[in-house]
Structure formats: structure tokens, C-alpha cells
Design a protein around this motif. Structure first.
Motif, PDB file in Angstrom:
ATOM      1  N   ASN A  30       0.812  -1.217   0.000  1.00 34.71           N
ATOM      2  CA  ASN A  30       0.000   0.000   0.000  1.00 34.71           C
ATOM      3  C   ASN A  30       0.844   1.264   0.000  1.00 34.71           C
ATOM      4  N   ALA A  31       2.160   1.117  -0.062  1.00 34.69           N
ATOM      5  CA  ALA A  31       3.066   2.274  -0.007  1.00 34.69           C
ATOM      6  C   ALA A  31       3.091   2.987  -1.354  1.00 34.69           C
ATOM      7  N   GLY A  32       3.404   4.256  -1.303  1.00 35.66           N
ATOM      8  CA  GLY A  32       3.548   5.042  -2.521  1.00 35.66           C
ATOM      9  C   GLY A  32       4.897   4.795  -3.188  1.00 35.66           C
ATOM     10  N   ALA A  33       5.039   5.317  -4.374  1.00 37.38           N
ATOM     11  CA  ALA A  33       6.265   5.139  -5.157  1.00 37.38           C
ATOM     12  C   ALA A  33       7.489   5.666  -4.403  1.00 37.38           C
ATOM     13  N   ASN A  34       7.358   6.796  -3.712  1.00 32.38           N
ATOM     14  CA  ASN A  34       8.504   7.376  -2.991  1.00 32.38           C
ATOM     15  C   ASN A  34       9.023   6.429  -1.920  1.00 32.38           C
ATOM     16  N   SER A  35       8.116   5.858  -1.134  1.00 31.94           N
ATOM     17  CA  SER A  35       8.541   4.943  -0.065  1.00 31.94           C
ATOM     18  C   SER A  35       9.219   3.709  -0.636  1.00 31.94           C
ATOM     19  N   LYS A  36       8.715   3.198  -1.741  1.00 31.17           N
ATOM     20  CA  LYS A  36       9.327   2.028  -2.380  1.00 31.17           C
ATOM     21  C   LYS A  36      10.725   2.365  -2.906  1.00 31.17           C
ATOM     22  N   GLU A  37      10.874   3.551  -3.490  1.00 28.74           N
ATOM     23  CA  GLU A  37      12.195   3.968  -3.993  1.00 28.74           C
ATOM     24  C   GLU A  37      13.190   4.109  -2.846  1.00 28.74           C
ATOM     25  N   PHE A  42      17.869   1.954   0.192  1.00 35.37           N
ATOM     26  CA  PHE A  42      18.442   1.422   1.433  1.00 35.37           C
ATOM     27  C   PHE A  42      18.986   0.014   1.202  1.00 35.37           C
ATOM     28  N   ALA A  43      18.211  -0.834   0.518  1.00 31.50           N
ATOM     29  CA  ALA A  43      18.665  -2.200   0.217  1.00 31.50           C
ATOM     30  C   ALA A  43      19.922  -2.173  -0.642  1.00 31.50           C
ATOM     31  N   GLY A  44      19.972  -1.300  -1.619  1.00 28.60           N
ATOM     32  CA  GLY A  44      21.142  -1.202  -2.489  1.00 28.60           C
ATOM     33  C   GLY A  44      22.390  -0.764  -1.749  1.00 28.60           C
ATOM     34  N   CYS A  45      22.236   0.217  -0.842  1.00 33.37           N
ATOM     35  CA  CYS A  45      23.391   0.734  -0.102  1.00 33.37           C
ATOM     36  C   CYS A  45      23.997  -0.311   0.835  1.00 33.37           C
ATOM     37  N   TYR A  46      23.177  -1.195   1.366  1.00 32.13           N
ATOM     38  CA  TYR A  46      23.679  -2.208   2.292  1.00 32.13           C
ATOM     39  C   TYR A  46      23.940  -3.538   1.596  1.00 32.13           C
ATOM     40  N   LYS A 103      17.442  14.923  17.796  1.00 33.42           N
ATOM     41  CA  LYS A 103      16.889  14.121  18.887  1.00 33.42           C
ATOM     42  C   LYS A 103      17.532  12.745  18.964  1.00 33.42           C
ATOM     43  N   LYS A 104      17.899  12.137  17.834  1.00 39.12           N
ATOM     44  CA  LYS A 104      18.679  10.907  17.832  1.00 39.12           C
ATOM     45  C   LYS A 104      19.410  10.789  16.504  1.00 39.12           C
ATOM     46  N   PHE A 105      20.429   9.932  16.486  1.00 43.60           N
ATOM     47  CA  PHE A 105      21.231   9.724  15.287  1.00 43.60           C
ATOM     48  C   PHE A 105      20.506   8.762  14.349  1.00 43.60           C
ATOM     49  N   ILE A 106      20.355   9.145  13.089  1.00 40.78           N
ATOM     50  CA  ILE A 106      19.667   8.315  12.096  1.00 40.78           C
ATOM     51  C   ILE A 106      20.452   8.319  10.790  1.00 40.78           C
ATOM     52  N   VAL A 107      20.647   7.122  10.206  1.00 42.03           N
ATOM     53  CA  VAL A 107      21.159   6.993   8.847  1.00 42.03           C
ATOM     54  C   VAL A 107      19.975   6.586   7.982  1.00 42.03           C
ATOM     55  N   MET A 108      19.829   7.242   6.843  1.00 38.61           N
ATOM     56  CA  MET A 108      18.675   7.006   5.975  1.00 38.61           C
ATOM     57  C   MET A 108      19.097   7.069   4.509  1.00 38.61           C
ATOM     58  N   PRO A 109      18.252   6.559   3.631  1.00 40.55           N
ATOM     59  CA  PRO A 109      18.526   6.749   2.202  1.00 40.55           C
ATOM     60  C   PRO A 109      18.527   8.253   1.897  1.00 40.55           C
ATOM     61  N   SER A 110      19.362   8.701   0.978  1.00 41.06           N
ATOM     62  CA  SER A 110      19.382  10.131   0.658  1.00 41.06           C
ATOM     63  C   SER A 110      18.042  10.581   0.078  1.00 41.06           C
ATOM     64  N   LEU A 111      17.301   9.678  -0.562  1.00 42.14           N
ATOM     65  CA  LEU A 111      15.971  10.033  -1.074  1.00 42.14           C
ATOM     66  C   LEU A 111      15.031  10.431   0.065  1.00 42.14           C
ATOM     67  N   THR A 112      15.150   9.791   1.215  1.00 41.25           N
ATOM     68  CA  THR A 112      14.324  10.142   2.372  1.00 41.25           C
ATOM     69  C   THR A 112      14.657  11.556   2.823  1.00 41.25           C
ATOM     70  N   LEU A 113      15.942  11.873   2.847  1.00 39.39           N
ATOM     71  CA  LEU A 113      16.382  13.193   3.267  1.00 39.39           C
ATOM     72  C   LEU A 113      15.793  14.275   2.362  1.00 39.39           C
ATOM     73  N   GLU A 114      15.766  14.011   1.060  1.00 36.22           N
ATOM     74  CA  GLU A 114      15.253  14.995   0.108  1.00 36.22           C
ATOM     75  C   GLU A 114      13.792  15.336   0.384  1.00 36.22           C
ATOM     76  N   ARG A 115      13.069  14.418   1.001  1.00 33.79           N
ATOM     77  CA  ARG A 115      11.636  14.609   1.243  1.00 33.79           C
ATOM     78  C   ARG A 115      11.349  15.018   2.694  1.00 33.79           C
ATOM     79  N   SER A 116      12.404  15.257   3.461  1.00 34.58           N
ATOM     80  CA  SER A 116      12.233  15.610   4.876  1.00 34.58           C
ATOM     81  C   SER A 116      12.563  17.083   5.084  1.00 34.58           C
TER      82      SER A 116
END
Length: 169
Positions: A30-37, A42-46, A103-116
Motif C-alpha cells: 500500500n506504499a507510494g512510489a517514494n517509499s518504495k524507492e 536502502f537495500a542497495g546501499c547495504y 533528537k537521535k542519530f539516524i542513517v537514511m537513504p538520501s531520497l528520504t532526506l530529500e523529502r524531509s
């Protein structure tokens, strides 16, 4: 896969390379295209693609019903899965992460950052810096003291890091 973590409606993401972790996107069907990307990135980076210095990797996703730990003839070895059926592909997924300390340390996909809305962050790319040196640099840039935690959250390989400060409007 332990069904405690992978339910009907979730999606399984895996880089198309040997030596890749998988990512489960909860309620991914049920996720949108952005969440899937983002999950694909994230899977690719790890995956081993980071350590091999590939700039992009193809990633695919499958539904819960398409992933199994067993075959008709028995079970598969540790870390192996039987994958069947049509896959949703995320071609040329860029290998790039971001880190924040709000508030806490987080590593995320750069795509997530672009939308935050994060204003201060570190972009993490492949480079020539050892993991321990990259972790120290990230800690200094973000004012975060737990270098071991940073190292645990980085993929295997070498790094380049860059601090970004987005100006408030």
C-alpha cells in the motif's frame, strides 16, 4: 524469513547482486512510489555494491507470498530464500545515504532526506575514507559522540562525507 517481521502486505527488497541484505517495507503493498524507492535505495546501499564501488545497482521487490525459506525438497541454507514470480524493479538505484542528529542519530537513504525537513545533515557516499575515519568525521560534523553507533549504521566499504546546512527560509 521470520513471519514475525514479514507479514502479508509487506514487501521484500533485495539488490540484484550476490552479498546483499534484504529490506522489508512494512505495508509496502500500500506504499507510494517514494517509499518504495527509498526502501530500494536502502537495500542497495547495504549490499556488496557499496564495497565494490558501484555507483548504482538494480533492486527488486517481491510480495510475502513470493518469498520462502523452503523448497519442495527441503529447506535452503542459511541466508538463502526461494524467490518466485514477477518482480517490481528499481533500476539504477543510486548508492547514497544521509545522516542526521536531531533528537537521535539516524542513517537514511538520501531520497528520504530529500523529502524531509532536516536542516543539518551529512551526505554519505562511496570514497576513499576508512569506515572508522568516516565515523569520526560524521560524529564531528553532527555533534554526536557515539562513534561505535555510527560505525554500526554504515555499510561495509569506504566513504566520502559532506556536511550540508540548509538555510532556513
Amino acid at each position: 524469513i521470520n513471519s514475525r517481521y514479514f507479514d502479508e502486505g509487506d514487501l521484500f527488497f533485495h539488490a540484484d547482486i550476490f552479498g546483499a541484505s534484504f529490506v522489508v517495507l512494512k505495508n509496502g503493498e500500500n506504499a507510494g512510489a517514494n517509499s518504495k524507492e527509498e526502501a530500494a535505495q536502502f537495500a542497495g546501499c547495504y549490499s556488496s555494491a557499496w564495497e565494490r564501488m558501484l555507483s548504482t545497482i538494480d533492486v527488486y521487490s517481491l510480495r510475502r507470498s513470493q518469498v520462502s525459506k523452503s523448497t519442495n525438497k527441503g529447506s535452503l541454507g542459511a541466508g538463502s530464500f526461494l524467490l518466485k514470480g514477477e518482480r517490481e524493479w528499481f533500476k539504477n538505484t543510486k548508492l547514497e545515504l544521509a545522516a542526521v542528529n536531531e533528537k537521535k542519530f539516524i542513517v537514511m537513504p538520501s531520497l528520504t532526506l530529500e523529502r524531509s525537513g532536516y536542516k543539518n545533515f551529512v551526505i554519505i557516499k562511496q570514497g576513499k575514507m576508512k569506515k572508522s575515519d568516516a565515523a569520526k568525521q560524521i560524529a564531528k560534523m553532527l555533534g554526536y559522540a557515539d562513534i561505535d553507533r555510527i560505525m554500526q549504521n554504515l555499510p561495509a566499504g569506504t566513504f566520502a562525507v559532506e556536511f550540508k546546512n540548509a538555510k532556513a527560509d
